[in-house]
Design a protein around this motif. Structure first.
Motif, mmCIF file in Angstrom:
data_model
loop_
_atom_site.group_PDB
_atom_site.id
_atom_site.type_symbol
_atom_site.label_atom_id
_atom_site.label_comp_id
_atom_site.label_asym_id
_atom_site.label_seq_id
_atom_site.Cartn_x
_atom_site.Cartn_y
_atom_site.Cartn_z
ATOM 1 N N PRO A 54 -11.447 -5.382 -8.231
ATOM 2 C CA PRO A 54 -10.734 -6.668 -8.262
ATOM 3 C C PRO A 54 -10.243 -7.106 -6.877
ATOM 4 C CG PRO A 54 -9.952 -5.215 -10.008
ATOM 5 C CD PRO A 54 -10.802 -4.377 -9.096
ATOM 6 N N LEU A 55 -10.393 -8.388 -6.602
ATOM 7 C CA LEU A 55 -9.813 -8.999 -5.409
ATOM 8 C C LEU A 55 -8.593 -9.838 -5.776
ATOM 9 C CD1 LEU A 55 -9.946 -9.618 -2.353
ATOM 10 C CD2 LEU A 55 -11.353 -11.608 -2.928
ATOM 11 N N VAL A 56 -8.638 -10.501 -6.939
ATOM 12 C CA VAL A 56 -7.487 -11.245 -7.471
ATOM 13 C C VAL A 56 -7.322 -10.850 -8.932
ATOM 14 C CG1 VAL A 56 -6.461 -13.501 -7.905
ATOM 15 C CG2 VAL A 56 -7.968 -13.197 -5.936
ATOM 16 N N SER A 57 -6.146 -10.358 -9.286
ATOM 17 C CA SER A 57 -5.847 -10.009 -10.670
ATOM 18 C C SER A 57 -4.630 -10.807 -11.130
ATOM 19 C CB SER A 57 -5.591 -8.502 -10.812
ATOM 20 O OG SER A 57 -4.576 -8.080 -9.922
ATOM 21 N N ALA A 58 -4.513 -11.012 -12.430
ATOM 22 C CA ALA A 58 -3.434 -11.859 -12.947
ATOM 23 C C ALA A 58 -3.070 -11.444 -14.356
ATOM 24 C CB ALA A 58 -3.859 -13.325 -12.929
ATOM 25 N N GLU A 59 -1.823 -11.721 -14.729
ATOM 26 C CA GLU A 59 -1.331 -11.447 -16.071
ATOM 27 C C GLU A 59 -0.508 -12.635 -16.548
ATOM 28 O OE1 GLU A 59 1.415 -8.153 -18.461
ATOM 29 O OE2 GLU A 59 1.601 -8.382 -16.288
ATOM 30 N N LYS A 60 -0.788 -13.096 -17.753
ATOM 31 C CA LYS A 60 -0.011 -14.156 -18.371
ATOM 32 C C LYS A 60 1.309 -13.586 -18.854
ATOM 33 C CE LYS A 60 0.396 -18.363 -20.233
ATOM 34 N NZ LYS A 60 0.469 -19.583 -19.420
ATOM 35 N N ARG A 61 2.425 -14.178 -18.416
ATOM 36 C CA ARG A 61 3.744 -13.738 -18.843
ATOM 37 C C ARG A 61 4.530 -14.939 -19.339
ATOM 38 N NH1 ARG A 61 6.178 -8.957 -14.951
ATOM 39 N NH2 ARG A 61 4.380 -7.558 -15.072
ATOM 40 N N GLY A 62 4.762 -14.986 -20.645
ATOM 41 C CA GLY A 62 5.445 -16.145 -21.200
ATOM 42 C C GLY A 62 4.627 -17.404 -20.952
ATOM 43 N N LYS A 63 5.244 -18.401 -20.331
ATOM 44 C CA LYS A 63 4.556 -19.651 -20.017
ATOM 45 C C LYS A 63 3.946 -19.640 -18.619
ATOM 46 C CE LYS A 63 7.684 -22.418 -22.909
ATOM 47 N NZ LYS A 63 8.657 -23.544 -22.920
ATOM 48 N N GLY A 64 4.191 -18.581 -17.846
ATOM 49 C CA GLY A 64 3.747 -18.552 -16.463
ATOM 50 C C GLY A 64 2.732 -17.452 -16.191
ATOM 51 N N TRP A 65 2.471 -17.224 -14.895
ATOM 52 C CA TRP A 65 1.480 -16.245 -14.462
ATOM 53 C C TRP A 65 2.047 -15.402 -13.331
ATOM 54 C CZ3 TRP A 65 -3.231 -15.308 -16.636
ATOM 55 C CH2 TRP A 65 -3.758 -16.283 -17.501
ATOM 56 N N LEU A 66 1.661 -14.117 -13.337
ATOM 57 C CA LEU A 66 1.904 -13.224 -12.217
ATOM 58 C C LEU A 66 0.544 -12.854 -11.649
ATOM 59 C CD1 LEU A 66 3.693 -11.456 -10.434
ATOM 60 C CD2 LEU A 66 3.627 -9.703 -12.226
ATOM 61 N N VAL A 67 0.326 -13.164 -10.363
ATOM 62 C CA VAL A 67 -0.985 -13.023 -9.730
ATOM 63 C C VAL A 67 -0.868 -12.088 -8.528
ATOM 64 C CG1 VAL A 67 -2.933 -14.274 -8.684
ATOM 65 C CG2 VAL A 67 -1.524 -15.394 -10.433
ATOM 66 N N LEU A 68 -1.880 -11.250 -8.322
ATOM 67 C CA LEU A 68 -1.941 -10.381 -7.151
ATOM 68 C C LEU A 68 -3.255 -10.599 -6.423
ATOM 69 C CD1 LEU A 68 -0.951 -7.995 -5.368
ATOM 70 C CD2 LEU A 68 -2.135 -6.472 -6.972
ATOM 71 N N ALA A 80 0.822 -1.203 0.000
ATOM 72 C CA ALA A 80 0.000 0.000 0.000
ATOM 73 C C ALA A 80 0.861 1.260 0.000
ATOM 74 C CB ALA A 80 -0.929 -0.004 1.213
ATOM 75 N N GLN A 81 2.020 1.203 0.639
ATOM 76 C CA GLN A 81 2.909 2.357 0.690
ATOM 77 C C GLN A 81 3.724 2.516 -0.583
ATOM 78 O OE1 GLN A 81 5.303 1.939 4.216
ATOM 79 N NE2 GLN A 81 3.546 2.023 5.599
ATOM 80 N N ASP A 82 4.022 1.406 -1.254
ATOM 81 C CA ASP A 82 4.838 1.453 -2.471
ATOM 82 C C ASP A 82 4.218 0.521 -3.503
ATOM 83 O OD1 ASP A 82 6.924 2.079 -4.218
ATOM 84 O OD2 ASP A 82 8.128 0.379 -3.527
ATOM 85 N N ALA A 83 3.219 1.028 -4.230
ATOM 86 C CA ALA A 83 2.440 0.209 -5.163
ATOM 87 C C ALA A 83 3.125 0.132 -6.522
ATOM 88 C CB ALA A 83 1.037 0.780 -5.296
ATOM 89 N N LYS A 84 4.347 -0.393 -6.532
ATOM 90 C CA LYS A 84 5.108 -0.523 -7.774
ATOM 91 C C LYS A 84 5.837 -1.868 -7.767
ATOM 92 C CE LYS A 84 7.007 3.527 -6.905
ATOM 93 N NZ LYS A 84 7.895 4.698 -6.953
ATOM 94 N N GLY A 85 6.539 -2.123 -8.863
ATOM 95 C CA GLY A 85 7.344 -3.334 -8.907
ATOM 96 C C GLY A 85 6.670 -4.444 -9.677
ATOM 97 N N LEU A 86 6.828 -5.655 -9.186
ATOM 98 C CA LEU A 86 6.353 -6.856 -9.878
ATOM 99 C C LEU A 86 4.854 -7.026 -9.634
ATOM 100 C CD1 LEU A 86 7.669 -9.196 -11.546
ATOM 101 C CD2 LEU A 86 7.688 -10.515 -9.421
ATOM 102 N N LEU A 87 4.029 -6.502 -10.533
ATOM 103 C CA LEU A 87 2.572 -6.525 -10.377
ATOM 104 C C LEU A 87 1.912 -6.789 -11.729
ATOM 105 C CD1 LEU A 87 2.158 -3.363 -8.114
ATOM 106 C CD2 LEU A 87 1.871 -5.735 -7.370
ATOM 107 N N PRO A 88 0.763 -7.466 -11.735
ATOM 108 C CA PRO A 88 0.077 -7.738 -13.003
ATOM 109 C C PRO A 88 -0.723 -6.552 -13.523
ATOM 110 C CG PRO A 88 -1.131 -8.723 -11.191
ATOM 111 C CD PRO A 88 0.128 -8.157 -10.601
#
Length: 266
Positions: free
Chosen positions: A195-209, A120-128
């Motif tokens: 959204p409560l759960v969000s996700a992004e397809k990256r290559g063969k895998g997934w990044l989920v928040l 919440a304080q730093d909403a950046k970085g590895l996120l979908p």
């Protein structure tokens, strides 16, 4: 009990009792028997004598029945084969760690990040998705009049078909910024559409928040059976597990007869 490393256990195709020539003496091992290795990363440190407040307490107990659970840093966990990594509000990820995670996700890994005060304080970085700064909670500027409940899961979500218990509510969450593809990246949402759960397809895998915490600090989700089933569905998406299940009966390739002999189907 037969204790085997997960790498070996997941290669077992058949167990049989020696000199017992019956179908009851044979077990064919399919995906139901696989235990996917999952890693847990916490940004909260040790809790001491208050484990119920820990970031990983509920995650560990929810995953143990069907997965091999490992704890450690992202770098340590990635030294061995891993299906899913759960990051409980880890805070700012160093650039080398983030690059290592991104390569692992591209190769087929699933990273699941839970929100918390650090995010919440730093909403950046590895996120979908992109997040708004701060978080929404009862009594805050962007607040609810009462805790929000979960909406039914849509058909395109991996959680589709799971029943939403009426008592599960969310008191605090991080908010997504509106975007054209936000709906496509949403696996679960609250009754107000956020959204409560969000996700992004990256290559063969997934990044989920997951937009709330992995413990019961911000919501009741971690206290419910739904939490266990949602984690199981995510683990089912990981390497070596088929995400889609057949909706119609399929013709058999091989048949096990009454004498425990496996042979081609007629």
């Amino acid at each position: 009990r037969i204790d085997l490393p997960s790498e070996l256990r997941n290669r077992v195709a058949r167990l049989e009792i020696e000199n017992e020539k019956t179908a009851a003496g044979v077990v064919l091992m399919d995906e139901r028997w696989r235990r996917r290795p999952v890693g847990l990363v916490s940004g909260g440190g040790a809790i001491g004598d208050q484990p119920l407040l820990g970031d990983l307490y509920y995650l560990e107990r929810a995953l143990e029945p069907f997965a091999e659970v490992r704890r450690g840093t992202p770098a340590d966990l990635l030294r061995r084969p891993l299906g899913v990594m759960f990051l409980a509000d880890p805070g700012i990820l160093q650039s080398d760690i983030r690059r290592g995670l991104e390569r692992w996700i591209e190769g087929g890994g699933i990273a699941v990040r839970f929100a918390g005060p650090r995010l919440a304080q730093d909403a950046k970085g590895l996120l979908p998705i992109r997040l708004r700064g701060g978080d929404r909670f009862l009594g805050g500027t962007m607040s609810w009049a009462e805790p929000a409940s979960l909406a039914p899961f849509k058909e395109s979500s991996p959680f589709h078909g799971l029943a939403v218990p009426p008592g599960v509510t969310v008191r605090r969450q991080v908010l997504a910024r509106p975007s054209l593809d936000l709906a496509d990246r949403t696996w679960a949402k609250l009754s107000d559409g956020t959204p409560l759960v969000s996700a992004e397809k990256r290559g063969k895998g997934w990044l989920v928040l997951v937009h709330t915490t992995a413990n019961a600090e911000w919501s009741d989700l971690a206290l419910s059976g739904l939490f266990v089933e949602m984690l199981r569905r995510i683990v089912d998406l990981s390497q070596g597990v088929a995400a889609r299940r057949a909706s119609v009966p399929l013709a058999p390739l091989d048949l096990l007869d009454g004498f425990g002999r496996l042979g081609a189907a007629p």
